[in-house]
Design an enzyme around this catalytic site. Structure first.
Site, PDB file in Angstrom:
ATOM      1  N   GLU A  83      -1.706  -6.665  -4.360  1.00  0.00           N
ATOM      2  CA  GLU A  83      -2.323  -5.344  -4.568  1.00  0.00           C
ATOM      3  C   GLU A  83      -1.801  -4.700  -5.841  1.00  0.00           C
ATOM      4  OE1 GLU A  83      -3.495  -3.540  -0.226  1.00  0.00           O
ATOM      5  OE2 GLU A  83      -1.519  -3.068  -0.995  1.00  0.00           O
ATOM      6  N   LYS A  98      -7.548   9.193   5.299  1.00  0.00           N
ATOM      7  CA  LYS A  98      -8.593  10.169   5.628  1.00  0.00           C
ATOM      8  C   LYS A  98      -9.868   9.842   4.871  1.00  0.00           C
ATOM      9  CE  LYS A  98      -6.365  12.672   8.416  1.00  0.00           C
ATOM     10  NZ  LYS A  98      -6.739  12.629   9.812  1.00  0.00           N
ATOM     11  N   ASN A 128     -11.070   2.634  -4.152  1.00  0.00           N
ATOM     12  CA  ASN A 128     -10.205   2.384  -2.993  1.00  0.00           C
ATOM     13  C   ASN A 128      -9.639   0.967  -3.070  1.00  0.00           C
ATOM     14  OD1 ASN A 128      -9.093   2.903  -0.324  1.00  0.00           O
ATOM     15  ND2 ASN A 128     -10.654   1.499   0.455  1.00  0.00           N
ATOM     16  N   GLY A 143       3.447   4.509  -0.465  1.00  0.00           N
ATOM     17  CA  GLY A 143       3.223   4.750  -1.897  1.00  0.00           C
ATOM     18  C   GLY A 143       3.705   3.652  -2.833  1.00  0.00           C
ATOM     19  N   SER A 144       3.782   2.408  -2.324  1.00  0.00           N
ATOM     20  CA  SER A 144       4.234   1.329  -3.228  1.00  0.00           C
ATOM     21  C   SER A 144       3.189   1.061  -4.312  1.00  0.00           C
ATOM     22  CB  SER A 144       4.535   0.042  -2.445  1.00  0.00           C
ATOM     23  OG  SER A 144       3.367  -0.493  -1.888  1.00  0.00           O
ATOM     24  N   ASN A 145       1.916   1.250  -3.982  1.00  0.00           N
ATOM     25  CA  ASN A 145       0.874   1.083  -5.007  1.00  0.00           C
ATOM     26  C   ASN A 145       0.986   2.164  -6.080  1.00  0.00           C
ATOM     27  OD1 ASN A 145      -1.097  -1.217  -4.400  1.00  0.00           O
ATOM     28  ND2 ASN A 145      -0.840  -0.268  -2.394  1.00  0.00           N
ATOM     29  N   ASP A 196     -15.570   1.290   3.115  1.00  0.00           N
ATOM     30  CA  ASP A 196     -15.371  -0.044   2.522  1.00  0.00           C
ATOM     31  C   ASP A 196     -16.661  -0.718   2.055  1.00  0.00           C
ATOM     32  OD1 ASP A 196     -12.673   0.276   3.126  1.00  0.00           O
ATOM     33  OD2 ASP A 196     -12.874  -0.703   5.062  1.00  0.00           O
ATOM     34  N   ILE A 200     -12.915  10.673   2.576  1.00  0.00           N
ATOM     35  CA  ILE A 200     -13.124  11.636   1.489  1.00  0.00           C
ATOM     36  C   ILE A 200     -14.411  12.412   1.772  1.00  0.00           C
ATOM     37  CG2 ILE A 200     -13.591  11.843  -1.003  1.00  0.00           C
ATOM     38  CD1 ILE A 200     -10.724  11.025  -0.394  1.00  0.00           C
ATOM     39  N   HIS A 204      -8.297  -2.203  -0.825  1.00  0.00           N
ATOM     40  CA  HIS A 204      -8.426  -2.700   0.547  1.00  0.00           C
ATOM     41  C   HIS A 204      -7.810  -4.103   0.640  1.00  0.00           C
ATOM     42  CE1 HIS A 204     -10.101  -2.736   4.587  1.00  0.00           C
ATOM     43  NE2 HIS A 204     -10.319  -4.024   4.369  1.00  0.00           N
TER      44      HIS A 204
HETATM   45  C1  GRF Z   1      -1.991  -0.994   1.256  1.00  0.00           C
HETATM   46  O1  GRF Z   1      -1.776  -2.221   1.867  1.00  0.00           O
HETATM   47  C2  GRF Z   1      -3.469  -0.705   1.147  1.00  0.00           C
HETATM   48  O2  GRF Z   1      -4.274  -1.814   0.972  1.00  0.00           O
HETATM   49  C3  GRF Z   1      -3.766  -0.086   2.475  1.00  0.00           C
HETATM   50  O3  GRF Z   1      -2.635   0.708   2.736  1.00  0.00           O
HETATM   51  C4  GRF Z   1      -1.495   0.138   2.105  1.00  0.00           C
HETATM   52  C5  GRF Z   1      -0.819   1.176   1.296  1.00  0.00           C
HETATM   53  O4  GRF Z   1       0.437   0.776   0.841  1.00  0.00           O
HETATM   54  N1  GRF Z   1      -5.032   0.575   2.448  1.00  0.00           N
HETATM   55  P1  GRF Z   1       1.347   1.745  -0.006  1.00  0.00           P
HETATM   56  O5  GRF Z   1       1.377   3.092   0.691  1.00  0.00           O
HETATM   57  O6  GRF Z   1       0.758   1.860  -1.384  1.00  0.00           O
HETATM   58  O7  GRF Z   1       2.710   1.121  -0.031  1.00  0.00           O
END
Ligand code: GRF
Length: 206
Positions: free
Chosen positions: A181, A93, A109, A14-16, A152, A95, A111
């Protein structure tokens, strides 16, 4: 300016998700995360959501074995939270098609490659970076794309390209890509809010 109610789907760290939460706190974006959904009970994304008092739900085949029920539960949650935009940030998963249909052009998404290169089945996380190193690619990057029924393959909204360093291995490349990202995600939300990226996707949301 447009403000979106966001839903984040995340399976692991969940860093994003955190980068969006922080961007909202720092006033970089107007939109806010209204709900976090994970298929993994132990996902740290759920912990991050709890810490911020964001609605969070664990929804998987384990607690909702019936596919149709599970899809309906997700749709109800999206509806209750008046979600405009769904962000798949490391969601492992597929969708369901019904959700893709109902949220057409509203599911994005992230990627970790320059799609269409290094996308598709089996191409996720460290596997992407391993392949980039193995093939001695000069560049890699991050893509944000609309989600359709094929892995994708939806319309690419934004990309950020970085050089692969001579001494990179898959881990060092992954570390840099993850930072990229977070940047691309926040700046793309800003561009969507400002309607600089519009593409006619949200014309019904005046
Ligand atoms: C990211 O590198 C994303 O591109 C990939 O999964 C990772 C998720 O990272 N699909 P996080 O869980 O947001 O840290």
């Amino acid at each position: 300016m447009q403000e979106f109610n966001l839903a984040v789907f995340s399976s692991h760290f969940g860093s994003n998700l955190q980068s969006i939460i922080d961007a909202k706190k720092n006033g970089k974006i107007l939109s806010s995360v209204k709900v976090v959904i994970s298929n993994n009970q132990d996902s740290y994304a759920l912990v991050r959501a709890k810490q911020e008092s964001i609605n969070n739900l664990y929804i998987s085949k384990t607690n909702y074995p019936d596919d149709n029920t599970r899809t309906q539960i997700i749709l109800n949650v999206l509806n209750e939270n008046k979600i405009d935009l769904i962000l798949l940030l490391g969601y492992m998963k597929k969708i369901p098609n019904l959700i893709i249909k109902k949220y057409q052009n509203k599911i994005i998404n992230i990627h970790p490659s320059l799609l269409p290169q290094y996308g598709g089945s089996g191409m996720y996380g460290i596997h992407v970076h391993k392949s980039i190193i193995l093939n001695q690619e000069k560049y890699s990057g991050v893509s944000l794309h609309l989600v359709n029924e094929e892995y994708d393959q939806g319309h690419i909204i934004s990309q950020l390209k970085i050089p692969v360093n001579k001494n990179d291995d898959e881990t060092s490349l992954q570390t840099r890509i993850q930072l990229i990202e977070h940047l691309l995600l926040v700046s793309t939300i800003q561009l969507l809010e400002q309607r600089i990226i519009n593409l006619g996707l949200f014309d019904d949301m005046e």
